[in-house]
Design an enzyme around this catalytic site. Structure first.
Site, mmCIF file in Angstrom:
data_model
loop_
_atom_site.group_PDB
_atom_site.id
_atom_site.type_symbol
_atom_site.label_atom_id
_atom_site.label_comp_id
_atom_site.label_asym_id
_atom_site.label_seq_id
_atom_site.Cartn_x
_atom_site.Cartn_y
_atom_site.Cartn_z
ATOM 1 N N GLY A 28 0.848 -1.157 -0.008
ATOM 2 C CA GLY A 28 -0.128 0.178 0.154
ATOM 3 C C GLY A 28 0.660 1.283 0.070
ATOM 4 N N ARG B 122 1.110 -5.279 -5.890
ATOM 5 C CA ARG B 122 1.421 -6.304 -5.120
ATOM 6 C C ARG B 122 1.675 -7.642 -6.293
ATOM 7 N NH1 ARG B 122 -0.119 -5.015 -0.062
ATOM 8 N NH2 ARG B 122 -1.918 -3.314 -0.048
ATOM 9 N N ASP C 186 5.544 -5.324 6.066
ATOM 10 C CA ASP C 186 6.004 -6.676 6.420
ATOM 11 C C ASP C 186 6.032 -7.347 5.312
ATOM 12 O OD1 ASP C 186 3.214 -6.806 6.523
ATOM 13 O OD2 ASP C 186 2.912 -7.956 8.370
ATOM 14 N N THR D 203 3.862 2.684 5.799
ATOM 15 C CA THR D 203 2.577 2.178 5.849
ATOM 16 C C THR D 203 1.733 3.207 7.004
ATOM 17 O OG1 THR D 203 1.301 0.248 6.945
ATOM 18 C CG2 THR D 203 3.531 0.495 7.721
ATOM 19 N N ASP E 144 -0.629 2.105 8.525
ATOM 20 C CA ASP E 144 -1.077 1.402 9.793
ATOM 21 C C ASP E 144 -0.093 1.435 11.125
ATOM 22 O OD1 ASP E 144 -3.552 0.505 8.501
ATOM 23 O OD2 ASP E 144 -2.072 -1.189 7.663
ATOM 24 N N ASP F 132 2.248 -0.419 11.965
ATOM 25 C CA ASP F 132 2.263 -1.759 12.842
ATOM 26 C C ASP F 132 3.673 -2.295 12.536
ATOM 27 O OD1 ASP F 132 1.853 -2.018 10.041
ATOM 28 O OD2 ASP F 132 0.476 -3.818 10.167
ATOM 29 N N ARG G 206 -7.111 -3.332 9.429
ATOM 30 C CA ARG G 206 -7.657 -4.575 9.314
ATOM 31 C C ARG G 206 -6.988 -5.161 10.622
ATOM 32 N NH1 ARG G 206 -6.921 -4.385 3.840
ATOM 33 N NH2 ARG G 206 -5.122 -5.518 4.038
#
Length: 319
Positions: free
Chosen positions: A11, A72, A103, A125, A127, A129, A171
């Site tokens: 992303g 991707r 990741d 990212t 996120d 994360d 998510r």
């Protein structure tokens, strides 16, 4: 090391262009040739390379997205796909590769490193994360995008005395929901890391209504539930008009904040420095105001802890 490549994968995140700029210009400063790989690992397989110069990255530091595009690639995960990528890397003479992504992107970097290609990862990212870095590129911008949207939503929520659910990305990680929720003063923050019941959410809404609150703002990470399902249950229990806003890919775009531009620039420069020094299979992180280098395998085997202290503070401040 005289010839390196750079790609963005997974992303997109605001600030990736600033990182690309830093890698290209730092590489050229160190007498390296720098090649951009378009469309991530798919570009490695298809030989979609472009030689970068100083002008290639001019006037991009303020732009969202990634000028190298991203995609991707399932083919890259296969032995045949990996073999194609390695042949193209060898044919071009790339000695090192900077991979910007999450990741999934780092898994590819590890596999290339095992096969003799020096790789350095940069976390990008929204996120946030990725472990062993306090911030990943794009997170700060995404938080500000959500806050700006909620500021506008709050005006109409107050005018119509309604409950609004703002569904944000995440998510598996609730970081975007948590940080933006605290920043905009949301009454409720729902994240996948913390269980909740609709009954408790409704009780909080009713409690605010009884003391005169005109509206309620709920920030919902997509991994914690579907906004329309949650909204329907809240309306059935409370009887309050409930509206759902799904911000979607709006959160990925936009001009990166100053923080993200500086963070990306520092990480990009450090990545080139590491490749020049013969380092491979590492990620550049940002911890407590300093750049930190960590093994990529350790990144994939460690979960980033959820910020419980901030989550508990959010609950206290929203009483």
């Amino acid at each position: 090391m005289k010839r390196i490549g750079i790609l963005t994968s997974g992303g997109d995140a605001p600030g990736m262009n600033a990182a690309i700029r830093a890698v290209v210009r730092s590489g050229i400063y160190n007498d390296m040739e720098v090649y951009g790989i378009r469309r991530g690992y798919a570009g490695l397989i298809n030989g979609d390379f472009v030689k970068m110069d100083l002008g290639s990255v001019g006037d991009i530091i303020h732009r969202g997205g990634t000028i190298l595009r991203t995609a991707r690639s399932e083919e890259f995960k296969t032995p045949e796909g990996m073999e194609k990528a390695l042949k193209n890397i060898e044919a071009l003479g790339l000695e090192g590769l900077v991979v910007i992504g999450g990741d999934g992107s780092f898994r590819g970097a590890i596999e290339l490193s095992k096969r003799g290609v020096a790789t350095i990862g940069i976390p990008g990212t929204i996120d946030n994360d990725i472990p062993f870095t306090d911030y990943s590129i794009g997170f700060d911008t995404a938080v500000n995008t959500v806050v700006e949207a909620v500021n506008k939503i709050r005006d109409t929520a107050t005018s119509h005395e309604r409950t609004f659910i703002i569904e944000v990305m995440g998510r598996e990680s609730g970081n975007l929901a948590l940080y933006s929720g605290v920043a905009c003063g949301a009454e409720t923050i729902l994240v996948p890391e913390m269980p909740f019941t609709i009954k408790d959410v409704c009780e909080k809404i009713m409690s605010g209504f009884r003391r005169g609150k005109l509206h309620s703002i709920i920030i919902l990470a997509e991994g914690a539930g579907q906004g329309f399902d949650v909204g329907r249950e809240i309306k059935n229990i409370t009887g309050f008009e409930t509206r759902i806003i799904v911000l979607g890919h709006l959160q990925r775009g936009g001009t990166p904040t100053a923080f993200d531009r500086i963070l990306a620039s520092q990480m990009g420069g450090k990545a080139v420095e590491l490749l020049k020094s013969g380092v491979s299979n590492k990620m550049v992180g940002w911890v407590k105001g300093e750049l930190l280098v960590t093994d990529l395998e350790q990144i994939l085997t460690t979960n980033k802890p959820f910020n419980m202290e901030l989550y508990e503070l959010a609950n206290i401040l929203s009483i």
